[in-house]
Design an enzyme around this catalytic site. Sequence first.
Site, PDB file in Angstrom:
ATOM      1  N   GLU A 227       0.866  -1.192   0.000  1.00  0.00           N
ATOM      2  CA  GLU A 227       0.000   0.000   0.000  1.00  0.00           C
ATOM      3  C   GLU A 227       0.896   1.235   0.000  1.00  0.00           C
ATOM      4  O   GLU A 227       1.804   1.337   0.807  1.00  0.00           O
ATOM      5  CB  GLU A 227      -0.927  -0.016   1.232  1.00  0.00           C
ATOM      6  CG  GLU A 227      -1.753   1.253   1.433  1.00  0.00           C
ATOM      7  CD  GLU A 227      -2.550   1.664   0.193  1.00  0.00           C
ATOM      8  OE1 GLU A 227      -3.364   0.871  -0.286  1.00  0.00           O
ATOM      9  OE2 GLU A 227      -2.329   2.794  -0.305  1.00  0.00           O
TER      10      GLU A 227
ATOM     11  N   GLY B  69      -7.036   0.915   3.205  1.00  0.00           N
ATOM     12  CA  GLY B  69      -8.491   0.992   3.000  1.00  0.00           C
ATOM     13  C   GLY B  69      -8.852   1.765   1.747  1.00  0.00           C
ATOM     14  O   GLY B  69      -9.992   1.718   1.296  1.00  0.00           O
ATOM     15  N   GLY B  70      -7.901   2.528   1.201  1.00  0.00           N
ATOM     16  CA  GLY B  70      -8.108   3.192  -0.088  1.00  0.00           C
ATOM     17  C   GLY B  70      -9.204   4.243  -0.096  1.00  0.00           C
ATOM     18  O   GLY B  70      -9.481   4.896   0.916  1.00  0.00           O
ATOM     19  N   THR B  71      -9.837   4.384  -1.257  1.00  0.00           N
ATOM     20  CA  THR B  71     -10.782   5.474  -1.499  1.00  0.00           C
ATOM     21  C   THR B  71     -11.993   5.409  -0.579  1.00  0.00           C
ATOM     22  O   THR B  71     -12.356   6.408   0.062  1.00  0.00           O
ATOM     23  CB  THR B  71     -11.279   5.410  -2.966  1.00  0.00           C
ATOM     24  OG1 THR B  71     -10.145   5.334  -3.828  1.00  0.00           O
ATOM     25  CG2 THR B  71     -12.107   6.623  -3.319  1.00  0.00           C
ATOM     26  N   CYS B  72     -12.660   4.272  -0.539  1.00  0.00           N
ATOM     27  CA  CYS B  72     -13.925   4.177   0.205  1.00  0.00           C
ATOM     28  C   CYS B  72     -13.721   4.612   1.652  1.00  0.00           C
ATOM     29  O   CYS B  72     -14.483   5.403   2.193  1.00  0.00           O
ATOM     30  CB  CYS B  72     -14.453   2.748   0.146  1.00  0.00           C
ATOM     31  SG  CYS B  72     -16.011   2.552   0.998  1.00  0.00           S
TER      32      CYS B  72
ATOM     33  N   HIS C 248     -46.679  -3.037   8.005  1.00  0.00           N
ATOM     34  CA  HIS C 248     -47.196  -1.663   7.997  1.00  0.00           C
ATOM     35  C   HIS C 248     -46.734  -0.962   9.263  1.00  0.00           C
ATOM     36  O   HIS C 248     -46.768  -1.558  10.324  1.00  0.00           O
ATOM     37  CB  HIS C 248     -48.728  -1.683   7.953  1.00  0.00           C
ATOM     38  CG  HIS C 248     -49.312  -0.321   8.127  1.00  0.00           C
ATOM     39  ND1 HIS C 248     -49.329   0.602   7.095  1.00  0.00           N
ATOM     40  CD2 HIS C 248     -49.865   0.296   9.210  1.00  0.00           C
ATOM     41  CE1 HIS C 248     -49.881   1.720   7.538  1.00  0.00           C
ATOM     42  NE2 HIS C 248     -50.213   1.562   8.826  1.00  0.00           N
TER      43      HIS C 248
HETATM   44  C1  LIG Z   1     -16.505  10.851  -3.152  1.00  0.00           C
HETATM   45  C2  LIG Z   1     -16.745   9.401  -3.401  1.00  0.00           C
HETATM   46  C3  LIG Z   1     -17.806   8.770  -2.794  1.00  0.00           C
HETATM   47  C4  LIG Z   1     -18.044   7.428  -3.013  1.00  0.00           C
HETATM   48  N1  LIG Z   1     -19.114   6.852  -2.414  1.00  0.00           N
HETATM   49  C5  LIG Z   1     -19.383   5.544  -2.645  1.00  0.00           C
HETATM   50  C6  LIG Z   1     -20.489   4.921  -2.024  1.00  0.00           C
HETATM   51  O1  LIG Z   1     -21.231   5.548  -1.269  1.00  0.00           O
HETATM   52  N2  LIG Z   1     -20.712   3.615  -2.274  1.00  0.00           N
HETATM   53  C7  LIG Z   1     -19.897   2.883  -3.092  1.00  0.00           C
HETATM   54  O2  LIG Z   1     -20.143   1.692  -3.289  1.00  0.00           O
HETATM   55  N3  LIG Z   1     -18.828   3.449  -3.694  1.00  0.00           N
HETATM   56  C8  LIG Z   1     -18.558   4.762  -3.485  1.00  0.00           C
HETATM   57  N4  LIG Z   1     -17.464   5.324  -4.069  1.00  0.00           N
HETATM   58  C9  LIG Z   1     -16.566   4.481  -4.898  1.00  0.00           C
HETATM   59  C10 LIG Z   1     -15.652   3.629  -3.991  1.00  0.00           C
HETATM   60  O3  LIG Z   1     -14.934   4.460  -3.119  1.00  0.00           O
HETATM   61  C11 LIG Z   1     -14.698   2.765  -4.804  1.00  0.00           C
HETATM   62  O4  LIG Z   1     -15.416   2.120  -5.813  1.00  0.00           O
HETATM   63  C12 LIG Z   1     -14.076   1.745  -3.850  1.00  0.00           C
HETATM   64  O5  LIG Z   1     -13.223   2.389  -2.951  1.00  0.00           O
HETATM   65  C13 LIG Z   1     -13.364   0.596  -4.546  1.00  0.00           C
HETATM   66  O6  LIG Z   1     -12.090   0.956  -4.861  1.00  0.00           O
HETATM   67  P1  LIG Z   1     -10.954  -0.100  -5.166  1.00  0.00           P
HETATM   68  O7  LIG Z   1     -11.115  -1.317  -4.333  1.00  0.00           O
HETATM   69  O8  LIG Z   1     -10.901  -0.278  -6.615  1.00  0.00           O
HETATM   70  O9  LIG Z   1      -9.622   0.671  -4.755  1.00  0.00           O
HETATM   71  P2  LIG Z   1      -9.380   1.946  -3.864  1.00  0.00           P
HETATM   72  O10 LIG Z   1     -10.302   1.983  -2.709  1.00  0.00           O
HETATM   73  O11 LIG Z   1      -9.301   3.132  -4.720  1.00  0.00           O
HETATM   74  O12 LIG Z   1      -7.943   1.614  -3.269  1.00  0.00           O
HETATM   75  C14 LIG Z   1      -6.796   1.485  -4.067  1.00  0.00           C
HETATM   76  C15 LIG Z   1      -5.583   1.500  -3.153  1.00  0.00           C
HETATM   77  O13 LIG Z   1      -4.433   1.180  -3.914  1.00  0.00           O
HETATM   78  C16 LIG Z   1      -3.370   2.022  -3.509  1.00  0.00           C
HETATM   79  N5  LIG Z   1      -2.441   2.109  -4.646  1.00  0.00           N
HETATM   80  C17 LIG Z   1      -2.669   2.644  -5.871  1.00  0.00           C
HETATM   81  N6  LIG Z   1      -1.589   2.497  -6.663  1.00  0.00           N
HETATM   82  C18 LIG Z   1      -0.666   1.852  -5.935  1.00  0.00           C
HETATM   83  C19 LIG Z   1       0.658   1.405  -6.199  1.00  0.00           C
HETATM   84  N7  LIG Z   1       1.229   1.551  -7.401  1.00  0.00           N
HETATM   85  N8  LIG Z   1       1.336   0.780  -5.204  1.00  0.00           N
HETATM   86  C20 LIG Z   1       0.768   0.599  -3.978  1.00  0.00           C
HETATM   87  N9  LIG Z   1      -0.485   0.987  -3.682  1.00  0.00           N
HETATM   88  C21 LIG Z   1      -1.201   1.596  -4.641  1.00  0.00           C
HETATM   89  C22 LIG Z   1      -4.044   3.343  -3.189  1.00  0.00           C
HETATM   90  O14 LIG Z   1      -3.259   4.111  -2.319  1.00  0.00           O
HETATM   91  C23 LIG Z   1      -5.330   2.853  -2.523  1.00  0.00           C
HETATM   92  O15 LIG Z   1      -5.175   2.705  -1.136  1.00  0.00           O
HETATM   93  C24 LIG Z   1     -17.180   6.681  -3.856  1.00  0.00           C
HETATM   94  C25 LIG Z   1     -16.088   7.302  -4.465  1.00  0.00           C
HETATM   95  C26 LIG Z   1     -15.878   8.643  -4.246  1.00  0.00           C
HETATM   96  C27 LIG Z   1     -14.702   9.287  -4.910  1.00  0.00           C
END
Ligand SMILES: Cc1cc2nc3c(=O)[nH]c(=O)nc-3n(C[C@H](O)[C@H](O)[C@H](O)COP(=O)(O)OP(=O)(O)OC[C@H]3O[C@@H](n4cnc5c(N)ncnc54)[C@H](O)[C@@H]3O)c2cc1C
Length: 459
Positions: A34, A39-42, A441
């Site tokens: 990582e 935990g990334g984006t979510c 209901h």
């Molecule tokens: C504002 C916003 C609100 C959202 N709300 C919702 C919601 O309510 N419900 C929903 O289902 N989805 C929602 N989403 C979408 C959801 O966040 C993503 O679909 C979800 O996080 C899945 O992402 P992922 O598993 O593909 O990877 P991500 O969660 O993006 O994680 C990828 C990880 O990989 C790491 N990484 C990247 N490149 C490298 C590398 N070269 N080397 C090492 N590490 C790396 C990053 O740092 C990151 O931690 C939302 C998105 C946004 C932007």
Amino acid sequence: MTVRFDAIVIGTGQAGPPLAARLSAAGMKVAVIERKLFGGTCVNTGCIPTKTLVASAYAAHLARRAAEYGLAITGQINVDMKRVKARKDEVSGRSMQSVESWMRGLSNGIVYHGHARFESARTVRVNDELLEADKIFINVGARALVPPIPGLDQVRYLTNSSMMDVDFLPQHLVIIGGSYVGLEFAQMYRRFGADVTVVEKGPRVIAREDEDVSQAIQEILEGEGIRLRLNAECISVRKKDDGIAVGLDCAEASREVTGSHLLLAVGRVPNTDDLGLDKAGVETDSAGYIKVDDQLRTSASGIWALGDCNRKGAFTHTSYNDYEIVAANLLDRDARKVSDRITTYALFIDPPLGRAGITEAQAKASGRKALVGTRPMTRVSRAVEKGETQGFMKAIVDAETKEILGAAILGVTGDEVVHLLLDIMYAKAPYTTVSRAMHIHPTVSELIPTLLQELRPMT
Ligand SMILES: Cc1cc2nc3c(=O)[nH]c(=O)nc-3n(C[C@H](O)[C@H](O)[C@H](O)COP(=O)(O)OP(=O)(O)OC[C@H]3O[C@@H](n4cnc5c(N)ncnc54)[C@H](O)[C@@H]3O)c2cc1C
């Protein structure tokens, strides 16, 4: 020196961690890489923090409506943005820490903190170390798209990530992008007390939905004082006094909006540009998304891509489902595949939109005979009792097979109620399974059987 593993997981989004845990539990030696926040984006900049902020915004909204419920709250409702952010940080931070400690606690796992890059189809470099494995799983996610808008390099702008550091109330937030992310921020900041304008290049917001859904959402947002500037076909930005002016029409300079802060919410790009994919023989499409088959295998044998980076979904649940598919195929001899899943997601404005399957427009375009049922939330007893009657529900049914094709529940608890229809779709049961069911209901779900009893041919 090369460190040898059975599997390497790149990225700790919504698929990487559970997969690493399954592989480790199956006795494999796993490397988890990582580069930023676990935990990334979510967890850090997406679902969890935004829905925590949406909850604060809802509380503020309800407090302002207190008199409608017979409550006397004297004085103005003020939002303390520092405390709102602190609450968000607390919820999000706890989640991030739990993913990190989960990964660090894996019995057969080693965590590497750094940016991963392929050096070949079997090797990945992170910091000074070269890791090798026969199985490599990519879960690198996506980031906010920053499009080439004229003038953007001259102004300061926010994205969903930098919005997470905002602990003040912008006087006037201008949001470019009238889709899911933009609309959630729009309503939340309006409820916190900011002026909000949404600039959208299309003729309506959230254009992937049916027109009646877009229209109802537009009315909900405008009803709260959010300004929508649609048909902004040529957007430009420039500094103006202390703020930012967003031009909506390149031909007509007078068509512009001036705000104090600018948020870009115009889509996402996959984090695949600096991953060395070419060295591994992993093919991408023209937008950089990794090409995968129905079981998420990439063009390079022994390498899988999961989550947002494979363009098979853009949600937490699709990413997690990707993990389930890969784990089932590799460890359970269960040939699960992406094409088995049904599209589902929500827009978390208030009231939320819960969606499953296809839209009415898609049903029309498919040329099949379909039935449609709609019901306004004003005719849902529970919504009336709660004083939350905005929106409507809609279901689309195949006239021949009687299977439910799609649903849009825009209304209080619509994000939950839609699952009732989704599960019937998974069961491939006829809609009469629900239309003849007796529900509790007073609930919103209680009206789903009625909705399905009142179907009419789609015109
Ligand atoms: C504002 C916003 C609100 C959202 N709300 C919702 C919601 O309510 N419900 C929903 O289902 N989805 C929602 N989403 C979408 C959801 O966040 C993503 O679909 C979800 O996080 C899945 O992402 P992922 O598993 O593909 O990877 P991500 O969660 O993006 O994680 C990828 C990880 O990989 C790491 N990484 C990247 N490149 C490298 C590398 N070269 N080397 C090492 N590490 C790396 C990053 O740092 C990151 O931690 C939302 C998105 C946004 C932007």
